[in-house]
Design an enzyme around this catalytic site. Sequence first.
Site, PDB file in Angstrom:
ATOM      1  N   ALA A   1       0.840  -1.210   0.000  1.00 10.30           N
ATOM      2  CA  ALA A   1       0.000   0.000   0.000  1.00 10.30           C
ATOM      3  C   ALA A   1       0.867   1.249   0.000  1.00 10.30           C
ATOM      4  CB  ALA A   1      -0.924  -0.015   1.218  1.00 10.30           C
ATOM      5  N   GLY A   2       1.868   1.283   0.885  1.00 10.25           N
ATOM      6  CA  GLY A   2       2.705   2.468   1.001  1.00 10.25           C
ATOM      7  C   GLY A   2       3.498   2.732  -0.268  1.00 10.25           C
TER       8      GLY A   2
ATOM      9  N   PHE B   1      -9.845 -19.529  -5.411  1.00 12.09           N
ATOM     10  CA  PHE B   1      -9.636 -19.149  -4.015  1.00 12.09           C
ATOM     11  C   PHE B   1     -10.974 -19.113  -3.304  1.00 12.09           C
ATOM     12  CE2 PHE B   1      -6.181 -17.464  -1.412  1.00 12.09           C
ATOM     13  CZ  PHE B   1      -5.093 -17.884  -2.152  1.00 12.09           C
TER      14      PHE B   1
ATOM     15  N   ASP C   1       1.111  -0.080  14.610  1.00 18.73           N
ATOM     16  CA  ASP C   1       1.575   1.243  15.069  1.00 18.73           C
ATOM     17  C   ASP C   1       0.699   2.380  14.549  1.00 18.73           C
ATOM     18  OD1 ASP C   1       3.550  -0.458  15.867  1.00 18.73           O
ATOM     19  OD2 ASP C   1       5.169   0.475  14.727  1.00 18.73           O
TER      20      ASP C   1
ATOM     21  N   GLN D   1      -9.719 -11.652  11.279  1.00 20.88           N
ATOM     22  CA  GLN D   1      -9.830 -12.928  10.566  1.00 20.88           C
ATOM     23  C   GLN D   1      -8.865 -13.985  11.095  1.00 20.88           C
ATOM     24  OE1 GLN D   1      -8.529 -13.491   6.178  1.00 20.88           O
ATOM     25  NE2 GLN D   1     -10.738 -13.674   6.245  1.00 20.88           N
TER      26      GLN D   1
ATOM     27  N   HIS E   1      -7.313 -17.314   9.871  1.00 18.02           N
ATOM     28  CA  HIS E   1      -7.127 -18.118   8.653  1.00 18.02           C
ATOM     29  C   HIS E   1      -7.167 -19.586   9.064  1.00 18.02           C
ATOM     30  CE1 HIS E   1      -5.307 -19.821   5.092  1.00 18.02           C
ATOM     31  NE2 HIS E   1      -5.287 -18.639   4.505  1.00 18.02           N
TER      32      HIS E   1
ATOM     33  N   LEU F   1       1.647 -19.419   8.024  1.00 14.14           N
ATOM     34  CA  LEU F   1       0.541 -19.638   7.094  1.00 14.14           C
ATOM     35  C   LEU F   1       0.824 -20.689   6.036  1.00 14.14           C
ATOM     36  CD1 LEU F   1      -2.232 -18.201   6.606  1.00 14.14           C
ATOM     37  CD2 LEU F   1      -1.148 -17.292   4.565  1.00 14.14           C
TER      38      LEU F   1
ATOM     39  N   GLU G   1      -4.153 -20.527   1.247  1.00 18.84           N
ATOM     40  CA  GLU G   1      -5.395 -21.086   0.753  1.00 18.84           C
ATOM     41  C   GLU G   1      -5.210 -21.605  -0.679  1.00 18.84           C
ATOM     42  OE1 GLU G   1      -8.599 -18.446   1.895  1.00 18.84           O
ATOM     43  OE2 GLU G   1      -9.550 -18.867  -0.013  1.00 18.84           O
TER      44      GLU G   1
ATOM     45  N   ARG H   1     -13.151 -17.968   4.659  1.00 13.82           N
ATOM     46  CA  ARG H   1     -12.275 -18.375   5.763  1.00 13.82           C
ATOM     47  C   ARG H   1     -12.973 -18.459   7.108  1.00 13.82           C
ATOM     48  NH1 ARG H   1      -7.105 -14.726   3.877  1.00 13.82           N
ATOM     49  NH2 ARG H   1      -6.602 -16.109   2.153  1.00 13.82           N
TER      50      ARG H   1
ATOM     51  N   HIS I   1      -4.905 -13.794  11.483  1.00  9.78           N
ATOM     52  CA  HIS I   1      -4.309 -13.503  10.182  1.00  9.78           C
ATOM     53  C   HIS I   1      -4.478 -12.076   9.716  1.00  9.78           C
ATOM     54  CE1 HIS I   1      -2.835 -14.406   6.217  1.00  9.78           C
ATOM     55  NE2 HIS I   1      -3.980 -14.084   5.646  1.00  9.78           N
TER      56      HIS I   1
ATOM     57  N   GLU J   1      -3.752  -2.683   4.983  1.00  9.07           N
ATOM     58  CA  GLU J   1      -4.392  -3.431   6.066  1.00  9.07           C
ATOM     59  C   GLU J   1      -4.741  -2.548   7.259  1.00  9.07           C
ATOM     60  OE1 GLU J   1      -2.699  -7.236   6.982  1.00  9.07           O
ATOM     61  OE2 GLU J   1      -3.877  -7.415   8.828  1.00  9.07           O
TER      62      GLU J   1
ATOM     63  N   ARG K   1     -12.758 -10.949   5.265  1.00 11.30           N
ATOM     64  CA  ARG K   1     -12.118 -10.699   3.977  1.00 11.30           C
ATOM     65  C   ARG K   1     -11.967 -11.985   3.178  1.00 11.30           C
ATOM     66  NH1 ARG K   1      -6.949 -11.318   2.018  1.00 11.30           N
ATOM     67  NH2 ARG K   1      -5.855 -11.573   3.996  1.00 11.30           N
TER      68      ARG K   1
ATOM     69  N   LEU L   1      -4.324  -7.996  -1.140  1.00 13.97           N
ATOM     70  CA  LEU L   1      -3.366  -7.449  -2.115  1.00 13.97           C
ATOM     71  C   LEU L   1      -4.075  -6.504  -3.085  1.00 13.97           C
ATOM     72  CD1 LEU L   1      -1.030 -10.520  -2.845  1.00 13.97           C
ATOM     73  CD2 LEU L   1      -0.651  -8.606  -1.298  1.00 13.97           C
TER      74      LEU L   1
HETATM   75  C1  LIG Z   1       1.684 -14.931   5.724  1.00 16.38           C
HETATM   76  C2  LIG Z   1       0.703 -14.057   5.023  1.00 16.38           C
HETATM   77  C3  LIG Z   1       0.248 -14.381   3.756  1.00 16.38           C
HETATM   78  C4  LIG Z   1      -0.675 -13.559   3.096  1.00 16.38           C
HETATM   79  N1  LIG Z   1      -1.107 -13.915   1.840  1.00 16.38           N
HETATM   80  C5  LIG Z   1      -1.955 -13.092   1.173  1.00 16.38           C
HETATM   81  C6  LIG Z   1      -2.348 -13.372  -0.167  1.00 16.38           C
HETATM   82  O1  LIG Z   1      -1.920 -14.346  -0.780  1.00 16.38           O
HETATM   83  N2  LIG Z   1      -3.207 -12.548  -0.765  1.00 16.38           N
HETATM   84  C7  LIG Z   1      -3.705 -11.438  -0.146  1.00 16.38           C
HETATM   85  O2  LIG Z   1      -4.485 -10.711  -0.742  1.00 16.38           O
HETATM   86  N3  LIG Z   1      -3.323 -11.132   1.123  1.00 16.38           N
HETATM   87  C8  LIG Z   1      -2.454 -11.933   1.789  1.00 16.38           C
HETATM   88  N4  LIG Z   1      -2.072 -11.606   3.065  1.00 16.38           N
HETATM   89  C9  LIG Z   1      -2.473 -10.328   3.634  1.00 16.38           C
HETATM   90  C10 LIG Z   1      -1.626  -9.224   3.043  1.00 16.38           C
HETATM   91  O3  LIG Z   1      -0.358  -9.715   2.718  1.00 16.38           O
HETATM   92  C11 LIG Z   1      -1.452  -8.064   4.010  1.00 16.38           C
HETATM   93  O4  LIG Z   1      -2.703  -7.643   4.471  1.00 16.38           O
HETATM   94  C12 LIG Z   1      -0.787  -6.916   3.294  1.00 16.38           C
HETATM   95  O5  LIG Z   1       0.421  -7.329   2.708  1.00 16.38           O
HETATM   96  C13 LIG Z   1      -0.525  -5.706   4.175  1.00 16.38           C
HETATM   97  O6  LIG Z   1       0.140  -4.760   3.380  1.00 16.38           O
HETATM   98  P1  LIG Z   1       0.382  -3.281   3.868  1.00 16.38           P
HETATM   99  O7  LIG Z   1       1.006  -2.544   2.739  1.00 16.38           O
HETATM  100  O8  LIG Z   1      -0.884  -2.748   4.425  1.00 16.38           O
HETATM  101  O9  LIG Z   1       1.385  -3.448   5.079  1.00 16.38           O
HETATM  102  P2  LIG Z   1       2.745  -4.306   5.247  1.00 16.38           P
HETATM  103  O10 LIG Z   1       3.160  -4.995   4.022  1.00 16.38           O
HETATM  104  O11 LIG Z   1       2.570  -5.097   6.486  1.00 16.38           O
HETATM  105  O12 LIG Z   1       3.800  -3.171   5.503  1.00 16.38           O
HETATM  106  C14 LIG Z   1       3.747  -2.349   6.641  1.00 16.38           C
HETATM  107  C15 LIG Z   1       4.831  -1.323   6.514  1.00 16.38           C
HETATM  108  O13 LIG Z   1       4.676  -0.377   7.549  1.00 16.38           O
HETATM  109  C16 LIG Z   1       5.914  -0.107   8.135  1.00 16.38           C
HETATM  110  N5  LIG Z   1       5.648   0.341   9.503  1.00 16.38           N
HETATM  111  C17 LIG Z   1       4.870  -0.244  10.429  1.00 16.38           C
HETATM  112  N6  LIG Z   1       4.866   0.491  11.549  1.00 16.38           N
HETATM  113  C18 LIG Z   1       5.640   1.563  11.317  1.00 16.38           C
HETATM  114  C19 LIG Z   1       6.035   2.683  12.079  1.00 16.38           C
HETATM  115  N7  LIG Z   1       5.636   2.859  13.337  1.00 16.38           N
HETATM  116  N8  LIG Z   1       6.872   3.582  11.525  1.00 16.38           N
HETATM  117  C20 LIG Z   1       7.330   3.419  10.256  1.00 16.38           C
HETATM  118  N9  LIG Z   1       6.976   2.369   9.503  1.00 16.38           N
HETATM  119  C21 LIG Z   1       6.146   1.467  10.020  1.00 16.38           C
HETATM  120  C22 LIG Z   1       6.708  -1.378   8.011  1.00 16.38           C
HETATM  121  O14 LIG Z   1       8.083  -1.105   8.020  1.00 16.38           O
HETATM  122  C23 LIG Z   1       6.243  -1.887   6.657  1.00 16.38           C
HETATM  123  O15 LIG Z   1       7.036  -1.339   5.642  1.00 16.38           O
HETATM  124  C24 LIG Z   1      -1.151 -12.415   3.739  1.00 16.38           C
HETATM  125  C25 LIG Z   1      -0.703 -12.070   4.998  1.00 16.38           C
HETATM  126  C26 LIG Z   1       0.201 -12.891   5.650  1.00 16.38           C
HETATM  127  C27 LIG Z   1       0.630 -12.511   7.042  1.00 16.38           C
END
Ligand SMILES: Cc1cc2nc3c(=O)[nH]c(=O)nc-3n(C[C@H](O)[C@H](O)[C@H](O)COP(=O)(O)OP(=O)(O)OC[C@H]3O[C@@H](n4cnc5c(N)ncnc54)[C@H](O)[C@@H]3O)c2cc1C
Length: 575
Positions: free
Chosen positions: A15-16, A115, A216, A235, A237, A247, A250, A281, A351, A380, A391, A397
């Site tokens: 996302a970021g 899925f 955070d 959720q 899983h 994990l 799925e 799920r 999860h 997320e 979800r 993703l």
């Molecule tokens: C094992 C696993 C498998 C998954 N498989 C799937 C899948 O196949 N398909 C699907 O759709 N979803 C899947 N998910 C869910 C999905 O991957 C996550 O919901 C998603 O990647 C979250 O992305 P994000 O960009 O929100 O955060 P993240 O990718 O978690 O990144 C968070 C970022 O925030 C930063 N951060 C956090 N706190 C701070 C702070 N205080 N200061 C500065 N930086 C900070 C971290 O450094 C990191 O860069 C899975 C999740 C897991 C755990």
Amino acid sequence: MVYEFDAVIVGAGGAGLYAALEAGTTAKTAVISKLYPMRSHTGAAQGGIGAALGNVEEDKPEWHAFDTVKGGDYLVDQEAARILAEEAVQTVYDLENRGLPFSRTPEGRIAQRRFGGHTRNFGEGPVHRSCYAADRTGNMILQTLYQQCIKNDVHFFDEFQVVELLLDGTRCTGVVVFELKTGEVHIFRAKAVLFATGGFGRMFRITSNALANTGDGPAVLARAGIPMEDMEFFQFHPTGIKGMGILITEGVRGEGGILLNSKGERFMERYAPTMLDLAPRDMVSRAIMTEILEGRGVRGDREIDDWVMLDASHLGRDVVESKIPDIADFCRTYLAIDPAEEPMPVQPTAHYAMGGIPTDVHGRVDTGGTVYEGLYAAGECACVSVHGANRLGTNSLVDLVVFGRRAGKHIAEYVQNVTHGPVDEGAAQAYSARVAKLKTEKGKHPGPIYREMQSVMTAKVGVYRNQSNMQEAIDTIRKLREQFQDVRVQDTADNFNTEVLAILELENLLDLSLITAVSAENRKESRGAHSRPDYPDRDDEGWLKHTLARLDGDKVSLDYKSVDVGIWEPKPRVY
Ligand SMILES: Cc1cc2nc3c(=O)[nH]c(=O)nc-3n(C[C@H](O)[C@H](O)[C@H](O)COP(=O)(O)OP(=O)(O)OC[C@H]3O[C@@H](n4cnc5c(N)ncnc54)[C@H](O)[C@@H]3O)c2cc1C
């Protein structure tokens, strides 16, 4: 030090990074990340990203949107789900054009697999909708977006941890940031700040989430007085590795893997006759827990470790090694099991947070009445809400890239027409003083508090929840938050003091645990992932509404926001 940027993106997950890439087209943009970007949890995503490309069989965004709404047990905001499904298609092609190496069909198109909860023609049967790069889809998304950000001159501050929000009324003017390498506290002034800090599964003992998933962003915003939406919906899983929670995607069931109880019965036949192992799920997790509670699970060493079996051995070695190679590797490493020959022992694992920071479809923080100017959230940690009460797999993703991209575009426009707001530079000194206090006084070690929080959340606010259990959890979390006041570090160094960070993260998890438990206790119905034996039915009359929970000292005050049901009328969920 005081840094100044047009846009600050907090978090370098999917996302970021997508938001940074878009914001960076007009704005001087910084990404602040507590991890090196490639270590973000997005890199762990295995199964895939859902988009109705129709490469393997007919598919439509409208079907995808409907599945999302139904899967979320009708707590989904339907216009947001429509945007999610429609823009998913363009966004996946955009990722492909930017270099993402998707797996391919024999004709060379992006490959797609089945899925849970994704169906053709409004529920007729499973559909191939998940686009994937073997079982490393998230990793490939991160690689692609990170290299694009570097190419486009986005500034990165790695191992910088955001600890406070700077507000001028309801306008965001920057953030306070702790630098891991030096222990210094900085101010980042910005016209716009986007939080994309990911999930907070670490509040639970058995979880698929990485150590850094400590919520955070939502906690920092909650302490600044911003209410959190739908936090009771977490959720579980169905298929985490027993006892560890790691994990098993799925995608294993998408490729044809099946769940078996200790008698060798394919028990999903009894719970979801049409979708079977590919039901959503929440339903599969409850089915597994029911099998275990009724004595048809396999006994673990401790009760919390009871499990069922996920069998992929009939798929053959070729499929296992080509479609789920990392899973096969995990099983060999952690369990000494070869999934091409033997079933994998699995149990539900915490999860994904459906709830989080309330936003509109442009990523702006919007509490239903107030839009916070210059403050955004995506991924997320945000709640748009496209996932509602549960979800569907592959929809996170999609959420990251669709809404990360939309928020980035909005920021790119917004920063052109505003100037920087005022910041209180004293906030950095005040925070430094707080950190110094952690080092100079003697006190408790955070470990026992962390463990008790995780145990009580898993045991009392887990797959099944009832009144007395949740009340117990709330009381325990309140007690732990008091004990937390006496926590101190043993390591007093300034450089790379990870103990300080661990304490700050524990505080965040405690705050979010309290909000989660109070929101859950308050919702007197069962819907999606929130399942209460004492209120077993969904109650649309009383509870078809989003929760907004505001943290105020050791209290959480509750309010509600209406759900957008403008397209499909809520119906019972049958799979
Ligand atoms: C094992 C696993 C498998 C998954 N498989 C799937 C899948 O196949 N398909 C699907 O759709 N979803 C899947 N998910 C869910 C999905 O991957 C996550 O919901 C998603 O990647 C979250 O992305 P994000 O960009 O929100 O955060 P993240 O990718 O978690 O990144 C968070 C970022 O925030 C930063 N951060 C956090 N706190 C701070 C702070 N205080 N200061 C500065 N930086 C900070 C971290 O450094 C990191 O860069 C899975 C999740 C897991 C755990």
